[in-house]
Design a protein around this motif. Structure first.
Motif, mmCIF file in Angstrom:
data_model
loop_
_atom_site.group_PDB
_atom_site.id
_atom_site.type_symbol
_atom_site.label_atom_id
_atom_site.label_comp_id
_atom_site.label_asym_id
_atom_site.label_seq_id
_atom_site.Cartn_x
_atom_site.Cartn_y
_atom_site.Cartn_z
ATOM 1 N N PRO A 122 0.820 -1.219 0.000
ATOM 2 C CA PRO A 122 0.000 0.000 0.000
ATOM 3 C C PRO A 122 0.854 1.270 0.000
ATOM 4 C CG PRO A 122 -0.871 -1.578 1.584
ATOM 5 C CD PRO A 122 0.434 -2.130 1.089
ATOM 6 N N GLU A 123 2.011 1.220 0.673
ATOM 7 C CA GLU A 123 2.889 2.387 0.709
ATOM 8 C C GLU A 123 3.415 2.717 -0.687
ATOM 9 O OE1 GLU A 123 3.422 -0.352 2.773
ATOM 10 O OE2 GLU A 123 2.336 0.554 4.434
ATOM 11 N N LEU A 124 3.814 1.695 -1.422
ATOM 12 C CA LEU A 124 4.306 1.908 -2.780
ATOM 13 C C LEU A 124 3.206 2.489 -3.663
ATOM 14 C CD1 LEU A 124 6.492 1.652 -4.954
ATOM 15 C CD2 LEU A 124 5.676 -0.683 -5.349
ATOM 16 N N LEU A 125 2.000 1.965 -3.535
ATOM 17 C CA LEU A 125 0.882 2.478 -4.326
ATOM 18 C C LEU A 125 0.593 3.943 -4.003
ATOM 19 C CD1 LEU A 125 -1.534 -0.580 -4.240
ATOM 20 C CD2 LEU A 125 -0.115 0.194 -6.148
ATOM 21 N N LYS A 126 0.702 4.298 -2.736
ATOM 22 C CA LYS A 126 0.501 5.696 -2.343
ATOM 23 C C LYS A 126 1.575 6.596 -2.960
ATOM 24 C CE LYS A 126 -1.802 4.681 2.010
ATOM 25 N NZ LYS A 126 -1.676 4.644 3.473
ATOM 26 N N GLU A 127 2.828 6.130 -2.951
ATOM 27 C CA GLU A 127 3.918 6.902 -3.545
ATOM 28 C C GLU A 127 3.689 7.111 -5.037
ATOM 29 O OE1 GLU A 127 7.827 5.386 -2.649
ATOM 30 O OE2 GLU A 127 7.231 4.952 -0.580
#
Length: 118
Positions: free
Chosen positions: A105-110
């Protein structure tokens, strides 16, 4: 003779190419799946099937096939399903995509933030 862009492709021709089908099994192919032919074209085969078998003597991604055939990816996937069902092609899924799993999810947010900043 000048070739028309895909956007100008007659919908009735695409209907005939796919036999009226509008969807392929989405779990079988994705855009980067590699397709490899397992046999030579047979007499009487649909011309698009023949082209696919010739193009995939070496592994080729679904999106590359789409570009080479000048057909929408959705139409190419339907044609590939026909060939897969008859054992004329095999599908290879890139191992990196399978082993990596879904993105965090963190990568998708970035990625979302970076796209919004464009």
């Amino acid at each position: 003779m000048r070739q028309r862009p895909v956007d100008d492709e007659a919908p009735d021709r695409l209907y005939m190419v796919t036999g009226g089908r509008t969807r392929a099994d989405e779990s079988t192919f994705d855009s980067v799946s590699l397709i490899v032919s397992e046999c030579e074209p047979a007499p009487g085969m649909q011309s698009e099937h023949v082209k696919i078998l010739r193009l995939t003597r070496r592994p080729m991604a679904v999106v590359e096939l789409s570009a080479q055939l000048r057909l929408p990816v959705s139409v190419v996937k339907i044609l590939l399903c026909d060939l897969l069902d008859t054992g004329r092609i095999t599908v290879r899924h890139p191992s990196a995509l399978r082993s990596a799993g879904p993105p965090s999810p963190e990568l998708l947010k970035e990625v979302l933030v970076a796209l919004q900043n464009i």
